[in-house]
Scaffold this motif. Sequence first.
Motif, PDB file in Angstrom:
ATOM      1  N   MET A   1       0.856  -1.176   0.000  1.00  0.00           N
ATOM      2  CA  MET A   1       0.000   0.000   0.000  1.00  0.00           C
ATOM      3  C   MET A   1       0.905   1.243   0.000  1.00  0.00           C
ATOM      4  N   SER A   2       0.621   2.161  -0.871  1.00  0.00           N
ATOM      5  CA  SER A   2       1.430   3.373  -0.949  1.00  0.00           C
ATOM      6  C   SER A   2       0.958   4.416   0.052  1.00  0.00           C
ATOM      7  N   ILE A   3       1.789   5.395   0.281  1.00  0.00           N
ATOM      8  CA  ILE A   3       1.440   6.482   1.216  1.00  0.00           C
ATOM      9  C   ILE A   3       0.247   7.272   0.702  1.00  0.00           C
ATOM     10  N   LEU A   4       0.136   7.451  -0.617  1.00  0.00           N
ATOM     11  CA  LEU A   4      -1.003   8.191  -1.178  1.00  0.00           C
ATOM     12  C   LEU A   4      -2.316   7.440  -0.967  1.00  0.00           C
ATOM     13  N   THR A   5      -2.296   6.135  -1.099  1.00  0.00           N
ATOM     14  CA  THR A   5      -3.493   5.328  -0.860  1.00  0.00           C
ATOM     15  C   THR A   5      -3.906   5.425   0.604  1.00  0.00           C
ATOM     16  N   THR A   6      -2.940   5.365   1.498  1.00  0.00           N
ATOM     17  CA  THR A   6      -3.228   5.464   2.928  1.00  0.00           C
ATOM     18  C   THR A   6      -3.845   6.809   3.276  1.00  0.00           C
ATOM     19  N   VAL A   7      -3.271   7.886   2.758  1.00  0.00           N
ATOM     20  CA  VAL A   7      -3.796   9.233   3.016  1.00  0.00           C
ATOM     21  C   VAL A   7      -5.203   9.367   2.448  1.00  0.00           C
ATOM     22  N   LYS A   8      -5.429   8.851   1.260  1.00  0.00           N
ATOM     23  CA  LYS A   8      -6.753   8.910   0.629  1.00  0.00           C
ATOM     24  C   LYS A   8      -7.799   8.181   1.480  1.00  0.00           C
ATOM     25  N   GLU A   9      -7.448   6.987   1.989  1.00  0.00           N
ATOM     26  CA  GLU A   9      -8.375   6.219   2.813  1.00  0.00           C
ATOM     27  C   GLU A   9      -8.682   6.930   4.128  1.00  0.00           C
TER      28      GLU A   9
END
Length: 74
Positions: A1-9
Amino acid sequence: MSILTTVKEVLQASTQSANRGDVTEEMSKGAYWCDDCNERIRDVDVEGEGTPNCPTCGDEMQFERSQGSTGCAC
Protein backbone atom coordinates in the motif's frame (compact mmCIF):
# COMPACT_ATOMS: atom_id res chain seq x y z
CA MET A 1 0.00 0.00 0.00
CA SER A 2 1.43 3.37 -0.95
CA ILE A 3 1.44 6.48 1.22
CA LEU A 4 -1.00 8.19 -1.18
CA THR A 5 -3.49 5.33 -0.86
CA THR A 6 -3.23 5.46 2.93
CA VAL A 7 -3.80 9.23 3.02
CA LYS A 8 -6.75 8.91 0.63
CA GLU A 9 -8.38 6.22 2.81
CA VAL A 10 -7.90 8.30 5.97
CA LEU A 11 -9.50 11.35 4.36
CA GLN A 12 -12.44 9.32 3.06
CA ALA A 13 -13.04 7.72 6.46
CA SER A 14 -13.08 11.10 8.17
CA THR A 15 -16.08 12.24 6.11
CA GLN A 16 -18.24 9.11 6.25
CA SER A 17 -19.65 9.46 9.76
CA ALA A 18 -22.47 11.83 10.59
CA ASN A 19 -21.62 11.53 14.29
CA ARG A 20 -18.73 13.91 14.83
CA GLY A 21 -17.16 14.78 18.15
CA ASP A 22 -18.11 13.02 21.36
CA VAL A 23 -19.65 9.66 20.47
CA THR A 24 -21.47 9.55 23.82
CA GLU A 25 -23.71 12.45 22.77
CA GLU A 26 -27.24 11.80 21.58
CA MET A 27 -27.31 11.49 17.77
CA SER A 28 -28.54 14.73 16.26
CA LYS A 29 -30.75 14.72 13.18
CA GLY A 30 -29.98 18.36 12.43
CA ALA A 31 -30.28 21.85 13.78
CA TYR A 32 -32.67 24.77 13.82
CA TRP A 33 -31.41 28.01 12.32
CA CYS A 34 -32.55 31.64 12.34
CA ASP A 35 -31.46 33.43 9.16
CA ASP A 36 -31.90 36.90 10.63
CA CYS A 37 -29.95 36.39 13.87
CA ASN A 38 -27.58 33.57 12.85
CA GLU A 39 -28.78 31.61 15.91
CA ARG A 40 -28.33 27.83 15.75
CA ILE A 41 -29.86 25.25 18.11
CA ARG A 42 -29.25 21.50 17.77
CA ASP A 43 -32.47 19.51 17.59
CA VAL A 44 -31.48 17.44 20.64
CA ASP A 45 -31.22 20.65 22.68
CA VAL A 46 -34.82 21.72 21.92
CA GLU A 47 -37.38 21.02 24.62
CA GLY A 48 -40.89 20.00 23.62
CA GLU A 49 -42.37 19.24 20.24
CA GLY A 50 -42.46 21.38 17.13
CA THR A 51 -40.26 24.08 15.70
CA PRO A 52 -38.71 26.41 18.28
CA ASN A 53 -38.74 30.18 18.12
CA CYS A 54 -35.47 32.08 17.94
CA PRO A 55 -34.33 33.14 21.42
CA THR A 56 -33.13 36.49 20.03
CA CYS A 57 -35.91 37.71 17.72
CA GLY A 58 -38.80 35.31 18.46
CA ASP A 59 -39.31 34.25 14.83
CA GLU A 60 -39.83 30.58 13.97
CA MET A 61 -36.57 28.83 13.15
CA GLN A 62 -35.88 26.58 10.13
CA PHE A 63 -34.74 22.95 10.36
CA GLU A 64 -31.56 22.22 8.43
CA ARG A 65 -29.65 19.01 7.70
CA SER A 66 -31.12 15.61 7.28
CA GLN A 67 -30.37 12.51 9.35
CA GLY A 68 -27.27 10.72 8.18
CA SER A 69 -25.89 13.75 6.42
CA THR A 70 -22.14 14.15 6.62
CA GLY A 71 -22.24 17.85 5.84
CA CYS A 72 -22.52 20.68 8.28
CA ALA A 73 -25.74 22.48 9.13
CA CYS A 74 -24.39 25.90 8.25
